[in-house]
Design an enzyme around this catalytic site. Structure first.
Site, short mmCIF file in Angstrom:
data_model
loop_
_atom_site.label_atom_id
_atom_site.label_comp_id
_atom_site.label_asym_id
_atom_site.label_seq_id
_atom_site.Cartn_x
_atom_site.Cartn_y
_atom_site.Cartn_z
N LYS A 58 -17.08 -12.29 -9.77
CA LYS A 58 -15.73 -12.98 -10.49
C LYS A 58 -15.94 -14.46 -10.25
CE LYS A 58 -12.54 -11.38 -11.91
NZ LYS A 58 -12.40 -11.21 -13.26
N TYR A 64 -18.27 -13.38 -14.25
CA TYR A 64 -17.40 -13.36 -15.15
C TYR A 64 -16.62 -14.59 -15.00
CZ TYR A 64 -18.19 -8.49 -16.17
OH TYR A 64 -18.74 -7.28 -16.69
N HIS A 118 -13.97 -15.89 -17.81
CA HIS A 118 -12.84 -15.78 -18.37
C HIS A 118 -12.11 -17.19 -18.50
CE1 HIS A 118 -13.23 -11.47 -18.87
NE2 HIS A 118 -13.73 -11.59 -17.64
N SER A 149 -15.45 -3.05 -18.74
CA SER A 149 -14.50 -2.69 -19.69
C SER A 149 -14.37 -1.11 -19.72
CB SER A 149 -14.79 -3.10 -21.04
OG SER A 149 -14.83 -4.58 -21.24
N ASP A 160 -7.28 -10.63 -18.01
CA ASP A 160 -8.47 -11.43 -17.48
C ASP A 160 -8.33 -12.69 -18.41
OD1 ASP A 160 -9.92 -10.77 -15.10
OD2 ASP A 160 -10.47 -9.15 -16.35
N MET A 217 -9.57 -5.06 -11.88
CA MET A 217 -9.43 -3.65 -11.92
C MET A 217 -10.61 -3.16 -11.29
SD MET A 217 -6.81 -2.87 -15.29
CE MET A 217 -7.11 -1.16 -14.90
#
Length: 373
Positions: free
Chosen positions: A73, A91, A93, A132, A268, A299
């Protein structure tokens, strides 16, 4: 190359960006792997597992102080102090999080390579796909849980009970999240509507998911009446690199029946429901206009073992290429280069720059890389 694997500090985030097997692959290739103590514990990997694979166990500062940092993250404010010109592969985002992160990346001249904007030869998102899929699959069971009366839900159990069908579920978006959510919902046997922007996909979706699936072209006029009597709405909208558009307005939410549930998987990227705001695994839901909103920004972290194995299977080939020669790997692969969101103090993802009001700081990665000393 010196490669660091850091322990995630986001709320109840137990995934890890590299497995011991991956650490072994990198070590065999001649790279030095430093793993922060306890980084893999939540996914079932011990420090000894990493040592046996050839990695060194270090503290946070040493893991961050490497040339290539692997995460799951985005860096949180408490981690900004560690940013210092390295490559960070995770990630990000950026369009959906606080602008302070992007500003920190620019100030510290970090090369931010975002899993979620890397593309393959077909223009798909190979590093976003596994998470996803997990999030989409989760949304059906989470939605059913919060529909329970003891959770202030409507008391409707989506599914077929003794031949009778109960519940109505909407899935807005027919990408990876939407399709996996729809498959999980279809397995329950409830009434299912999936909203998409390409009518020609309807037959393929019915064949892939269920002949009973109802495909609806996604427009405000078609979404509104279905939202009004839906028990569960799953938001699965994605514009790569950009902020998600609101496809469910506050007025639509206000018109929903009390005790209905919204799962906004797009959170996100800012969320596709106007009333959504980020939540955490510790405090996953809030109620607005009598509707329960679940908007957890990580999640898949709820199922770290499965999620880690699925994610790292996809990312490791890219990590190996970055470790060998990062600029060359990115320059030779246009799809991989699309993962670069910041480089040399500039934003290199145009959609993120526009969403954050940083258009004046945007420059294409290829141009910046060609001009490097």
């Amino acid at each position: 190359m010196q490669i660091g694997v850091v322990r995630e500090i986001k709320d109840k985030e137990n995934r890890v960006a590299l497995t011991p097997d991956g650490a072994g692959r990198l070590s065999e290739a001649g790279h030095a792997v430093s793993v922060q103590a306890g980084a893999g514990a939540g996914s079932g990997f011990t420090d000894s597992d990493y040592r046996d694979a050839g990695a060194e166990i270090v503290d946070a500062g040493d893991a961050w102080g490497t040339e290539l940092v692997l995460k799951v993250k985005e860096p949180l404010p408490a981690e900004y102090r560690y940013l210092d010109g390295q490559i960070v592969f995770t990630y990000f985002h950026l369009a959906g999080v606080d602008r302070s992160l992007t500003e920190a990346l620019l100030e510290k001249r970090v090369t931010a390579v975002a899993y979620e904007t890397v593309e393959d030869a077909d223009g798909a998102l190979p590093l976003l796909r596994p998470m996803s899929a997990v999030a989409g699959h989760m949304s059906a069971t989470i939605g059913s849980f919060y529909l329970a009366r003891f959770n202030h839900g409507k008391g409707v159990l989506p599914g077929t009970i003794l031949g009778e069908q109960y519940g109505k579920v909407l899935v807005i978006g027919d990408g990876v999240v939407g399709r996996h959510a729809a498959k999980a919902v279809a397995a329950l046997g409830t009434e299912l509507f999936i909203f998409g922007r390409h009518e020609e996909r309807a037959a393929a979706l019915q064949q892939e998911i269920s002949p009973a699936l109802n495909f609806v072209m996604s427009t405000p006029d078609t979404i509104r009446p279905h939202v009004a009597d839906a028990d569960l709405v799953i938001g699965a909208v994605l514009v790569p690199g950009a902020r998600a558009p609101y496809v469910v307005t506050e007025d639509m939410v206000r018109g929903m029946q009390p005790g209905s549930v919204i799962i906004d998987v797009s959170i996100d990227q800012g969320g596709c429901v106007e009333t959504s705001r980020p939540t955490s695994h510790s405090e996953p839901v809030f109620e607005q206009h009598g509707v329960t909103h679940y908007c957890v920004t990580n999640m898949p972290g709820a199922y770290p073992r499965t999620s880690t194995l699925a994610l790292t299977a996809a990312t490791l080939p890219y990590v190996l290429r970055l470790a060998e020669n990062p600029v060359q790997a990115l320059m030779e692969d246009e799809g991989f280069a699309k993962g670069v969101n910041t480089y040399g103090g500039r934003v290199t993802c145009e959609a993120a720059a526009e969403a954050l009001g940083l258009a004046d700081r945007y420059a294409p990665f290829a141009e910046l890389a060609e001009d490097r000393p």
